[in-house]
Design a protein around this motif. Structure first.
Motif, PDB file in Angstrom:
ATOM      1  N   GLU A 175     -31.556  23.747 -57.447  1.00 54.79           N
ATOM      2  CA  GLU A 175     -31.808  22.376 -57.880  1.00 54.79           C
ATOM      3  C   GLU A 175     -31.542  21.379 -56.756  1.00 54.79           C
ATOM      4  N   VAL A 176     -30.547  21.683 -55.928  1.00 58.65           N
ATOM      5  CA  VAL A 176     -30.198  20.800 -54.807  1.00 58.65           C
ATOM      6  C   VAL A 176     -31.197  20.927 -53.668  1.00 58.65           C
ATOM      7  N   VAL A 177     -31.497  22.161 -53.272  1.00 56.20           N
ATOM      8  CA  VAL A 177     -32.404  22.385 -52.134  1.00 56.20           C
ATOM      9  C   VAL A 177     -33.826  21.942 -52.469  1.00 56.20           C
ATOM     10  N   LYS A 178     -34.229  22.187 -53.701  1.00 55.09           N
ATOM     11  CA  LYS A 178     -35.585  21.843 -54.149  1.00 55.09           C
ATOM     12  C   LYS A 178     -36.665  22.464 -53.246  1.00 55.09           C
ATOM     13  N   PRO A 179     -36.640  23.782 -53.081  1.00 51.99           N
ATOM     14  CA  PRO A 179     -37.655  24.423 -52.237  1.00 51.99           C
ATOM     15  C   PRO A 179     -39.032  24.323 -52.874  1.00 51.99           C
ATOM     16  N   LYS A 180     -40.054  24.361 -52.046  1.00 53.37           N
ATOM     17  CA  LYS A 180     -41.417  24.382 -52.571  1.00 53.37           C
ATOM     18  C   LYS A 180     -41.754  25.753 -53.140  1.00 53.37           C
ATOM     19  N   ILE A 181     -41.073  26.781 -52.621  1.00 54.07           N
ATOM     20  CA  ILE A 181     -41.280  28.129 -53.156  1.00 54.07           C
ATOM     21  C   ILE A 181     -40.037  28.971 -52.880  1.00 54.07           C
ATOM     22  N   ILE A 182     -39.732  29.854 -53.807  1.00 60.17           N
ATOM     23  CA  ILE A 182     -38.641  30.820 -53.680  1.00 60.17           C
ATOM     24  C   ILE A 182     -39.248  32.190 -53.436  1.00 60.17           C
ATOM     25  N   VAL A 183     -38.659  32.956 -52.538  1.00 60.41           N
ATOM     26  CA  VAL A 183     -39.069  34.340 -52.328  1.00 60.41           C
ATOM     27  C   VAL A 183     -37.935  35.230 -52.823  1.00 60.41           C
ATOM     28  N   ALA A 184     -38.173  35.931 -53.928  1.00 65.40           N
ATOM     29  CA  ALA A 184     -37.186  36.850 -54.483  1.00 65.40           C
ATOM     30  C   ALA A 184     -37.282  38.170 -53.728  1.00 65.40           C
ATOM     31  N   LEU A 185     -36.178  38.578 -53.119  1.00 63.66           N
ATOM     32  CA  LEU A 185     -36.144  39.788 -52.301  1.00 63.66           C
ATOM     33  C   LEU A 185     -35.594  40.949 -53.123  1.00 63.66           C
ATOM     34  N   GLY A 186     -36.478  41.800 -53.603  1.00 64.30           N
ATOM     35  CA  GLY A 186     -36.053  42.981 -54.333  1.00 64.30           C
ATOM     36  C   GLY A 186     -36.055  42.827 -55.835  1.00 64.30           C
ATOM     37  N   ALA A 187     -35.868  43.963 -56.509  1.00 63.83           N
ATOM     38  CA  ALA A 187     -36.002  44.014 -57.959  1.00 63.83           C
ATOM     39  C   ALA A 187     -34.931  43.221 -58.689  1.00 63.83           C
ATOM     40  N   VAL A 188     -33.671  43.306 -58.220  1.00 66.85           N
ATOM     41  CA  VAL A 188     -32.589  42.606 -58.920  1.00 66.85           C
ATOM     42  C   VAL A 188     -32.822  41.105 -58.905  1.00 66.85           C
ATOM     43  N   ALA A 189     -33.167  40.566 -57.741  1.00 67.46           N
ATOM     44  CA  ALA A 189     -33.422  39.123 -57.641  1.00 67.46           C
ATOM     45  C   ALA A 189     -34.614  38.731 -58.498  1.00 67.46           C
ATOM     46  N   ALA A 190     -35.695  39.505 -58.415  1.00 68.77           N
ATOM     47  CA  ALA A 190     -36.913  39.175 -59.161  1.00 68.77           C
ATOM     48  C   ALA A 190     -36.671  39.227 -60.666  1.00 68.77           C
ATOM     49  N   LYS A 191     -36.049  40.287 -61.147  1.00 67.16           N
ATOM     50  CA  LYS A 191     -35.834  40.448 -62.578  1.00 67.16           C
ATOM     51  C   LYS A 191     -34.854  39.413 -63.128  1.00 67.16           C
ATOM     52  N   THR A 192     -33.822  39.086 -62.339  1.00 70.14           N
ATOM     53  CA  THR A 192     -32.840  38.102 -62.799  1.00 70.14           C
ATOM     54  C   THR A 192     -33.455  36.711 -62.875  1.00 70.14           C
ATOM     55  N   LEU A 193     -34.181  36.328 -61.848  1.00 66.74           N
ATOM     56  CA  LEU A 193     -34.758  34.992 -61.814  1.00 66.74           C
ATOM     57  C   LEU A 193     -35.882  34.836 -62.844  1.00 66.74           C
ATOM     58  N   LEU A 194     -36.719  35.845 -62.973  1.00 63.76           N
ATOM     59  CA  LEU A 194     -37.865  35.749 -63.877  1.00 63.76           C
ATOM     60  C   LEU A 194     -37.513  36.131 -65.309  1.00 63.76           C
TER      61      LEU A 194
END
Length: 258
Positions: A175-194
């Motif tokens: 929320e602070v950084v406000k990136p234009k896009i996030i790159v989820a690296l790997g299954a744990v990051a992808a599944k947790t975020l999505l």
């Protein structure tokens, strides 16, 4: 009596909100010996909570640098999950440009990260640096973090409750950084975020709507070290990110090629 009940309900809602942010420590005043005033004195007013919990500061009114420091201060020497008892040396918060267009999110710190206190500084970090460089940018241009901020013992996969406990702080970082896009690296990051449970082959290859930004999925650099054949696929994912941002596509075929 109705006023006390209403205050209790408001306090309950407030505490539930803070717990969703990963904040669990609150402080109460001494309870009065007089029954008629016990309820009022045992329930902290909203102003008491503001002074007791630094995380209540309005991060939207801070600079990104100040807000990230405030989040780090809120985490403190975290004891919210079992990892603080399982050998972690320090919190690995995040690093990079507080105003980055691209934010890379992995799953957890490893041994090197636990020692240095910075995400992605070991062999996988070197490969991530190569991947970032292949995009025509520098590590300093992006922001890098993990789903959880403590190293699991033996670099095991983070448990669900560990991710649930720690990820609210990551959401505040996003929320602070406000990136234009996030790159989820790997299954744990992808599944947790999505919030989905699917195979990487199904999660990759598209840009997702994620809160107020976008999200893409690619392989974790540690996985690419184990299976270098997938570097070409990871490069396709990064090219998709670059295309989404309108970045020029370098002629280099794939990052990490000898």
């Amino acid at each position: 009596m109705p006023e006390n009940l209403e205050l209790q309900q408001q306090l309950g809602e407030r505490i539930r909100f803070y717990r969703e942010l990963g904040i669990y420590d609150f402080y109460r005043r001494e309870v009065s010996a007089h029954p008629e005033t016990a309820v009022e004195e045992s329930i902290p007013a909203p102003s008491d909570l503001v002074s007791a919990t630094p995380s209540l500061r309005n991060e939207e009114q801070m600079t990104p640098e100040q807000a990230l420091r405030a989040i780090r201060e809120d985490i403190g020497d975290c004891t919210r999950c079992v990892l603080h008892k399982q050998g972690r040396k320090q919190i690995v918060f995040g690093v990079g440009n507080p105003r980055a267009d691209i934010m890379f999110i992995g799953e957890a710190p490893g041994a090197d990260e636990d020692i240095q206190g910075e995400p992605f500084v070991g062999r996988a970090g070197q490969l991530l640096n190569n991947m970032i460089s292949a995009m025509g940018i520098r590590r300093e241009d992006v922001y890098i973090a993990n789903i959880i901020k403590c190293r699991p013992p033996g670099n095991r996969t983070p448990e669900r409750d560990e991710c649930d406990t720690c990820s609210p702080f990551l959401m505040r970082q996003i929320e602070v950084v406000k990136p234009k896009i996030i790159v989820a690296l790997g299954a744990v990051a992808a599944k947790t975020l999505l919030g989905v449970n699917d195979a990487m082959v199904n999660l990759r290859g598209r840009v997702y709507d994620f809160k107020n930004t976008k999200l893409a999925v690619t392989y974790h650099p540690a996985y690419l070290l184990r299976d270098p054949r997938q570097k070409k696929e990871a490069w396709k994912d990064l090219q998709m990110v670059m295309k989404h941002l309108g970045m020029p596509l370098p002629k280099q075929k794939e990052p990490g090629t000898e």
